[in-house]
Design an enzyme around this catalytic site. Structure first.
Site, short mmCIF file in Angstrom:
data_model
loop_
_atom_site.label_atom_id
_atom_site.label_comp_id
_atom_site.label_asym_id
_atom_site.label_seq_id
_atom_site.Cartn_x
_atom_site.Cartn_y
_atom_site.Cartn_z
N CYS A 278 0.66 -1.39 0.47
CA CYS A 278 -0.18 0.27 -0.07
C CYS A 278 1.03 1.21 -0.28
CB CYS A 278 -1.67 -0.33 0.70
SG CYS A 278 -2.03 -1.12 0.95
P1 NAD Z 1 -4.47 -8.97 -3.64
O1 NAD Z 1 -3.88 -8.67 -4.93
O2 NAD Z 1 -4.46 -9.69 -2.40
O3 NAD Z 1 -5.92 -9.46 -3.73
C1 NAD Z 1 -6.79 -9.21 -5.34
C2 NAD Z 1 -7.21 -10.07 -5.28
O4 NAD Z 1 -9.02 -10.08 -7.03
C3 NAD Z 1 -6.43 -11.48 -6.53
O5 NAD Z 1 -7.33 -12.09 -5.43
C4 NAD Z 1 -7.16 -11.77 -7.79
O6 NAD Z 1 -7.15 -12.99 -8.13
C5 NAD Z 1 -8.08 -11.23 -7.18
N1 NAD Z 1 -8.62 -10.61 -9.32
C6 NAD Z 1 -8.15 -9.69 -9.73
N2 NAD Z 1 -9.15 -9.40 -11.61
C7 NAD Z 1 -9.86 -10.91 -10.79
C8 NAD Z 1 -10.92 -10.34 -11.68
N3 NAD Z 1 -11.42 -10.07 -12.99
N4 NAD Z 1 -11.99 -11.27 -11.60
C9 NAD Z 1 -11.93 -11.87 -9.91
N5 NAD Z 1 -11.29 -11.56 -9.05
C10 NAD Z 1 -9.71 -10.61 -9.53
O7 NAD Z 1 -4.52 -7.17 -3.47
P2 NAD Z 1 -4.82 -6.60 -1.36
O8 NAD Z 1 -4.48 -6.01 -1.59
O9 NAD Z 1 -6.55 -7.29 -1.42
O10 NAD Z 1 -5.68 -5.12 -2.33
C11 NAD Z 1 -7.34 -4.86 -3.38
C12 NAD Z 1 -7.22 -3.51 -3.27
O11 NAD Z 1 -7.37 -2.85 -1.65
C13 NAD Z 1 -5.98 -2.44 -3.05
O12 NAD Z 1 -7.08 -1.57 -4.27
C14 NAD Z 1 -5.21 -1.85 -2.99
O13 NAD Z 1 -4.71 -1.10 -3.06
C15 NAD Z 1 -6.27 -2.30 -1.75
N6 NAD Z 1 -6.15 -1.95 -0.28
C16 NAD Z 1 -5.15 -2.96 0.20
C17 NAD Z 1 -4.92 -3.14 1.81
C18 NAD Z 1 -3.71 -4.13 2.55
O14 NAD Z 1 -3.05 -3.44 3.12
N7 NAD Z 1 -3.74 -4.91 1.39
C19 NAD Z 1 -5.20 -1.82 2.60
C20 NAD Z 1 -6.55 -1.16 2.03
C21 NAD Z 1 -6.89 -1.00 0.62
#
Ligand code: NAD
Length: 443
Positions: A278
């Site tokens: 992030c």
């Molecule tokens: P991640 O990469 O861990 O997970 C994303 C998931 O989305 C993956 O499992 C992927 O397979 C799935 N995906 C992608 N395209 C897809 C599709 N077309 N259909 C179905 N599934 C699909 O990401 P994350 O860390 O959970 O982050 C997600 C969002 O939240 C990002 O925008 C990130 O910036 C934000 N965010 C993350 C955190 C954190 O601590 N990780 C905190 C706040 C906000």
């Protein structure tokens, strides 16, 4: 409420499990079938404290995992988008958001009842209004605000404490395109009674998330810049920061005379830099967004510059004892970007390990939980330690990179060693007189 969540990553899965736990019926969706299968078996594809237990308790009851977005939209009243939004060096990549929005739109075309779509992924201001909304309208042939609702609800959970943060949020920010979208999102969060709720526009909600992360990253780089100067002039940055922390505007004094230590204080300490999925991504995205809008983000550019140089400070400290690292046995402790998680994305440990290998060091790495991802990155270029004790054996130098509390045992474990290794503390976790040869950031 019947809720679907697209993306079963850190945010999506934790939200799915959390919303099921507070009483909603949740469908968790991911295109990665292996993740879906694991989740349906009651196993978590990621490590987060408490996640495996809550997942096992809810799966097959209020929580189910599937791969079809169409089915998810059809069987629920509200769909949350929680897919990845990486940064490509110039802007955030909206590919996953676009694919998912299009599929949701197509599913909406087949649905008669009103449905609400909520963007939870971190996206730059304007994305929900100007990017997601037109895709949904085009793919569904329906009108936002009439046939379906749309909102933006940023996620503030911290990896390492994700479940606790999700279940006990400090605030809930709801950006909506109209009153009905706001009302539906408020219903979603009804079980979180008493939590401060900010109802605002989608753009403001998007901006809140970037601003919050950029501020925290700024505190870290500020502390590290001060730490680097302190070290140069023979001052311990820990003591400097302690003197700063004791300002009652940072640590207010309670009625009974005791200090309140807000969480922000932990961002005002010397260290080897921030990582994770992030902070680096969000700060860089906001810098690029500022450029695009003719509003250069000079402070944030410096925040990144300081951060990118910080891991190398660990090697500088090591260089005081080993000017030549060729053949030196170095143990890197902690590969996760912070304790409590197995996430190694943009972890300073990766950079430090690469630099050690490039200089010919013989590297052993160890992390209490981040093992799988580390093997993928380094393969047999490093030795993968199995536990703290065995990992310390034979090490000529130890680089402490992650603040895992288990590493507080290091002084005890090293006590009886005839040959004392150099300990370089990248998190200032250990007392500086607790081991024979100590180096620390900001010392
Ligand atoms: P991640 O990469 O861990 O997970 C994303 C998931 O989305 C993956 O499992 C992927 O397979 C799935 N995906 C992608 N395209 C897809 C599709 N077309 N259909 C179905 N599934 C699909 O990401 P994350 O860390 O959970 O982050 C997600 C969002 O939240 C990002 O925008 C990130 O910036 C934000 N965010 C993350 C955190 C954190 O601590 N990780 C905190 C706040 C906000």
């Amino acid at each position: 409420m019947r809720v679907s969540i697209i993306g079963a990553g850190y945010v999506g899965l934790v939200s799915a499990v959390g919303l099921a736990e507070v009483g909603h019926d949740v469908l968790c969706v991911d295109r990665d079938k292996s993740k879906i299968d694991l989740i349906n078996e009651g196993k978590s594809p990621i490590y987060e404290e408490g996640l495996a237990e809550l997942l096992a308790a809810n799966i097959g009851k209020r929580l189910r995992a599937i791969t079809s977005i169409a089915e998810a939209v059809n069987q629920t009243d509200l769909t949350i988008i929680a897919v990845d939004t990486p940064f490509d060096g110039e802007r955030i990549v909206l590919r996953s958001i676009e694919d998912v929005a299009r599929e949701i739109g197509r599913a909406l075309a087949e649905k008669d009842s009103y449905h609400t779509v909520v963007v939870k992924s971190t996206v730059v201001p304007g994305t929900t209004d100007s990017f997601v909304l037109p895709i949904l309208e085009e793919a569904s042939g329906k009108l936002a605000g009439e046939d379906f609702g749309l909102g933006m609800n940023p996620e503030f959970l911290r990896e390492g404490q994700a479940i606790a943060d999700f279940l006990n949020p400090d605030r809930i920010v709801l950006g909506g395109i109209d009153r009905r979208s706001h009302d539906v999102m408020s219903d979603l969060y009804e079980p979180f009674a008493g939590v401060e709720l900010l109802r605002t526009t989608t753009r403001t909600a998007e901006m809140v998330k970037y601003t919050a992360n950029s501020l925290l990253a700024t505190l870290i780089s500020f502390s590290n810049e001060i730490a680097n100067l302190a070290a140069r002039v023979g001052v311990d940055a820990m003591e400097v920061m302690r003197g700063v922390h004791l300002d009652k505007r940072f640590t207010p004094i309670d009625g009974d005379g005791s200090r309140v230590w807000p969480g922000a204080i932990s961002y005002l300490e010397p260290g080897c830099g921030f990582g994770g999925s992030c902070f680096p991504k969000d700060v860089k995205s906001l810098i690029a967004f500022g450029e695009e809008h003719d509003s250069p983000m000079r402070i944030l550019q410096s925040v990144m510059d300081v951060n990118e140089a910080q891991p190398a400070k660990m090697l500088d400290l090591l260089g005081r004892h080993f000017p030549d690292l060729d053949g030196v046995a170095v143990t890197v402790l902690g590969m996760a970007f912070k304790p409590g998680t197995d996430d190694i994305r943009e972890s300073p440990s990766l950079e430090v390990t690469e630099q050690l290998l490039a200089r010919g060091a013989v590297v052993t790495v160890y992390d209490p939980v981040a093992h799988h991802g580390v093997v993928k990155v380094f393969g047999d270029r490093v030795t993968h330690g199995e536990d703290l004790e065995s990992t310390l054996e034979g090490a000529q130098a130890i680089l402490l990179m992650t603040r895992w509390s288990d590493f507080e045992r290091i002084p005890e474990l090293l006590k009886t060693r005839p040959q004392q290794p150099v300990v370089v503390d990248g998190r200032r976790l250990l007392a500086k007189d607790s081991v024979a040869i100590y180096q620390g950031i900001g010392l």
